[in-house]
Each structure stands twice: as C-alpha cells, then as structure tokens.
Design an enzyme around this catalytic site. Structure first.
Site, PDB file in Angstrom:
ATOM      1  N   HIS A  51      39.065  44.753  43.606  1.00  0.00           N
ATOM      2  CA  HIS A  51      39.227  44.831  42.155  1.00  0.00           C
ATOM      3  C   HIS A  51      39.938  46.127  41.766  1.00  0.00           C
ATOM      4  O   HIS A  51      40.648  46.177  40.755  1.00  0.00           O
ATOM      5  CB  HIS A  51      37.866  44.805  41.438  1.00  0.00           C
ATOM      6  CG  HIS A  51      37.170  43.490  41.511  1.00  0.00           C
ATOM      7  ND1 HIS A  51      36.408  43.121  42.591  1.00  0.00           N
ATOM      8  CD2 HIS A  51      37.122  42.451  40.632  1.00  0.00           C
ATOM      9  CE1 HIS A  51      35.909  41.918  42.379  1.00  0.00           C
ATOM     10  NE2 HIS A  51      36.330  41.481  41.204  1.00  0.00           N
ATOM     11  N   ASP A  78      42.378  34.597  43.820  1.00  0.00           N
ATOM     12  CA  ASP A  78      41.478  35.497  43.110  1.00  0.00           C
ATOM     13  C   ASP A  78      42.268  36.010  41.901  1.00  0.00           C
ATOM     14  O   ASP A  78      43.474  35.749  41.762  1.00  0.00           O
ATOM     15  CB  ASP A  78      41.042  36.640  44.025  1.00  0.00           C
ATOM     16  CG  ASP A  78      39.716  37.275  43.591  1.00  0.00           C
ATOM     17  OD1 ASP A  78      39.279  37.036  42.454  1.00  0.00           O
ATOM     18  OD2 ASP A  78      39.129  38.017  44.402  1.00  0.00           O
TER      19      ASP A  78
END
Length: 387
Positions: free
Chosen positions: A230, A303
C-alpha cells in the site's frame, strides 16, 4: 489530490509505449465505428471497478457513479469506510447503485475480512468478526463447521447490506510475523498451506451460500514480504516460498475460486522485467492460468492500482500493462483522488489503447467473457461451478 488523465496522452506518445504485436490468431487493430464501437465500449466498461466519494444518493460522487453504471462506463464499484454508515443508510445506497443497471448486474464490492479489515463495523450495527489469526488460534474454531457458521454470519450481513463481492479470503501464508500488512495485522490464517486452505474453503463456502462472489488474495503471496505494498515497492524475491501457491492450486482444483487478486509484489519468477510487479506482468497471470499447475480459469483482478507500490507508473501505463498482462478486472480505490470522473477517464484510456493498437480487442473480449460468465452465475445463484 485529483487524478486527471489527459484524453490525448496515448496518441501523443507520452508513455513511449509501442503498439502491442498481434498474438497468434489475432488480427491487427483497426479503429472501430458505430455498432462495433458500442460493443467495445460495453466490454471495456465491465472491466472497470472504481471507488467513489459520498454515502448518500444525493452526493455528487454517488450521482456520477450511478450514471456511469447505468451507461455501462464501469461495471462495478467498491465501498470504503467513508461510504458506509448505519445499516439503513448503507442498504439504501447499495440499492440505489444496483438500480442503475440490471443487465448485467454491477459488482458491489467491499473488503470484509474480519479483525482490522472490517468495513462493516460494530459501530454501524454489524457483527464484530475476529481476525483470521484469531480464528486460527481459537480452539472454538478448530472445527470447520463452526468457522462456517461464523463466516456465514458475515456473508449474510454483507448480502443483506447489498453486496455481492467480498475481497477475501486472504490466503497469504504468515511466513513473516512482522510483515506490516499481513502478519502484524493478523490477516493470515497461519503458515501451513493446508490450514490456510481449510479456513479459506470455509470462508468461500459461506459466501457462496449467501450468493456472494469472493476474491482470493494476494497472488503470488504477500505473507513473506517485509514492506507494505500500500505504501511502497514490495520485493519478495528473497523471502517468497513455493508453498505460498498451494492454497490457490487446491482451491482452483476444487472449483472454489471465483476471482484471484494479483498483488503489487515483485519476484523475478512472476515479473516481465526488472522490478515490475506481478500485477503488471503477464508472467504472473500465465503462472496462475498454467493448466499443469494452478489451472485457474476464472476472473483475474488487480489489487488497487492507486497503491504506493505502483504509483511511479503513470496511470495510463498501469492500466495498459495490467490488461495486457491478462488482468480481467482493474480496480482503483479512488480514495486518494476522490475523482467522480475517474471511471470515464479510465474507460477512455482503454478504448484509445485498443484503437491505437496498444491493447488487442481479443484481450478485451477474453476479459469480458470471463466477467460475464461469473456475473451470469451470480444472477442464477450458481456459484458452485468449476473456476
């Protein structure tokens, strides 16, 4: 910060991307017009999932994404905590989104794992579900029927709230307990692939009973990483182990995988180039599809393509590389940009890339076919078929 995609960036060659050579059986791309254009646009729309700002049907971001769903510009949405309120309000929002189109049904998605990743939270009236690590460590959940009941509660609440896609289960092996995004957050069922597979199987079965699609994550395995994708580049080349593929192999063999989410993870075995993450590499998807090993035939999704691990690539390049790699469904959280027009801008990037020969029409047709097959099963409440 708003993410803005320049409409003519591909034609101007800003990305320095060359037209993709036609694969065997494919024809060179010619600009399409009329009905052919409309069909291309419909197919592209099904490949796009976005987040959006707002939690009420009167909010500008909700109005915009509802219109995009209705027109087929995007094929699904993902909700985050800022979109989710008390039960009644959330149900009204998801019902409003579903009303935008009924053919095909839009994906209404969320991350609901339990533990620290639980968008439908106790404060809003939902059941507090333990983390994967807590469930695996609790003797009360040593029997899979008890795990099934727990995840059955989760899935029933998701269905009642209007969701039909959950980004789970996490099948990452906990090979690095200090991993900041998996191990340290209790998101893995453990380090034993059989144990992880058993719990994942119970998770998936419970969701199928509630007619909810699942997306196993994060291929090829985030459990050994030392960094959080992330936030930054995540290199697993020295820590990743072959056994991290085992849950995917078994679950695919059993026909239990609806979707697989490919992570922004670098390993030479799953990369097309120096430090290119799996999410943008055809080698990763080919290994997932390999009929002699994992043999997955369902929907491959990315993702979040807004994450830090891929932020150095221009958005257009992320989209084109991901689709050419074999990704069927691209997902942008839109949390940072909060751009209500992100969906149409992504759609334009893909359409321009097809017309300019950077993505083959055949690749779009392949992705569209897999997505539509899964959506038909969803509508028919028949998620038990082989994937």
């Amino acid at each position: 910060m708003k993410v803005v995609i320049a409409a003519g960036v591909l034609a101007l060659g800003v990305l320095a991307l060359q037209p993709r050579p036609a694969a065997d059986g494919e024809s060179a791309q010619e600009p399409s017009t009329g009905a052919a254009d409309a069909q291309l646009d419909r197919m592209i729309g099904q490949m796009i999932m976005v987040g959006f700002p707002g939690d009420d049907e009167q909010d500008p971001g909700v109005i915009a994404v509802h219109d995009q769903l209705a027109k087929g510009v995007v094929g699904g949405v993902v909700l985050y905590p800022e979109n989710i309120g008390q039960k009644g309000k959330l149900k009204a929002l998801t019902a409003h989104l579903r009303s935008a189109t009924s053919n095909p049904v839009p994906f209404i998605a969320v991350d609901q794992e339990g533990g620290l990743v639980q968008r439908l939270a106790r404060r809003d009236g939902y059941t507090d579900i333990p983390s994967a690590a807590s469930i695996a460590a609790n003797p009360s959940y040593s029997a899979m029927d008890s795990v099934g009941r727990l995840y059955g509660t989760m899935a029933a609440e998701l269905a009642d709230a209007g969701f039909n896609l959950n980004f789970g289960p996490v099948v990452d092996l906990n090979l690095n307990p200090e991993n900041p995004v998996i191990g340290a957050r209790g998101r893995s069922f453990g380090s034993d692939p059989k144990r992880v597979t058993d719990y994942a199987r119970a998770f998936i079965a419970a969701h199928r009973r509630a007619n909810i699609v699942t997306a196993a994550k994060h291929f090829p395995g985030h459990g050994s990483s030392q960094t959080d994708s992330h936030e930054s580049f995540s290199d697993i080349s020295k820590t990743w182990r072959d056994r991290e593929l085992e849950p995917y192999r078994v679950l695919a063999q059993e026909g239990l995988l609806d979707m697989v989410m490919v992570g922004h993870l670098y390993h030479p075995r799953f990369s097309d180039g120096s430090q290119l993450p799996a999410s943008l590499s055809g080698r990763a998807v080919r290994s997932l599809r390999d009929p002699h090993w994992l043999a997955f035939k369902g929907v491959v999704m990315s993702d979040d393509l807004e994450m830090g691990a891929v932020e150095d690539y221009p958005i257009e390049e992320r989209v084109i590389k991901a689709i050419n790699a074999g990704t069927d469904l691209i997902m942008f959280s839109n949390v940072m940009s909060e751009n209500p027009e992100l969906g149409p801008e992504l759609h334009a990037v893909i359409a321009d890339a097809v017309r300019n020969g950077l993505i083959s029409r055949t690749r779009i047709e392949q992705a569209y076919g897999k997505i539509m097959l899964l959506k038909r099963k969803l509508v028919q409440k028949d998620l038990g078929g082989k994937s």
